[in-house]
Design an enzyme around this catalytic site. Structure first.
Site: not given
Ligand code: PGA
Length: 252
Positions: A9-11, A94, A96, A166, A172, A212, A233-234
């Protein structure tokens, strides 16, 4: 036997030219037939990334879409646009989007149904806040999110959906859920799906963990019985992503 799936997930990261550079770096490292690999990328990166992954097994996902066919919805992207551009998956719900953009369970359900109509595979996200975990309401919160998201979705269509657990406090933050915590909730999600759709469908549905995930914890997490891969994500923005996809080769 459920095939593992690892989705990045590149966000809101990577311009189109940066996206092409990242895919060129990752593509040769991602030759793994045992794992489905998906890059969920910003809308503006979709077309260049679809072109960049040609001749590989990598599939492309969007990070969001709107629940209408077309029309006066300035700034939104329709499912038909995604499909025409070469997208197979779409992240929905998601945290966010739920938190910053106030997306409700009802809107997410509408998006789920619209995505399915267009043969897009939703990756439905659910997860509790730290407060909710500390107050002992995690499971009832997750149940509500799952039941509402799958309202009026048929068993056959549910099979094409993926759920990502999640925990918000793990996204994050570098604070990963323990394998026991992640397994407990993923197992519970399978039970909830089983109550709605029956055991056979629950056994076939893929349930991911996200929050994470990194090269050091992927093997332990993905070895749990009910964890069928990860939403990353990251670490999906780095060569480390390939180590997560190839988690079985890890020495951890
Ligand atoms: P993260 O994000 O791996 O940076 O914690 C995961 C996500 O939000 O899908």
């Amino acid at each position: 036997m459920r095939k593992k799936l690892v989705a990045g997930n590149w966000k809101m990261n990577k311009t189109p030219s940066e996206a092409i550079a990242l895919v060129s770096e990752l593509k040769p490292l991602l030759n793994n037939d045992e794992v489905d690999v998906v890059f969920c990328v910003p809308a503006i990166d979709i077309i260049p990334v679809v072109n960049a992954v040609k001749e590989s097994n990598i599939k492309i996902g969007a990070e969001n879409m709107y629940c209408e066919e077309k029309g006066a919805y300035t700034g939104e992207i329709s499912p038909a646009m995604l499909v025409d551009a070469g997208v197979d998956y779409v992240i929905l719900g998601h945290s966010e989007r739920r938190n910053y953009f106030k997306e409700s369970d009802d809107l997410i359900n509408k998006k789920m149904k619209k995505a399915i109509e267009h043969d897009l595979k939703p990756i439905l996200c659910c997860g509790e806040s730290l407060d909710q975990r500390e107050n002992g309401v995690t499971l009832e919160w997750i149940k509500k999110q799952i039941v509402e998201a799958f309202k009026h979705i048929s068993p056959e269509d549910a099979l094409n959906c993926i759920v990502a657990y999640e925990p918000i406090w793990a996204i994050g933050t570098g604070r990963v859920a323990t394998t026991e915590q992640a397994q407990e909730v993923c197992h519970y999600i399978r039970q909830v799906i089983g109550n709605v759709y029956g055991k056979t469908i629950a056994e076939q549905m893929r349930i991911l963990y996200g929050g994470s995930v990194n090269e050091g914890n992927a093997l332990a997490l993905f070895s749990e019985e009910d964890i069928d891969g990860g939403l990353v994500g990251g670490a999906s923005l780095k060569p480390e992503f390939a180590k997560i996809v190839n988690y079985k080769n890890s020495s951890n």
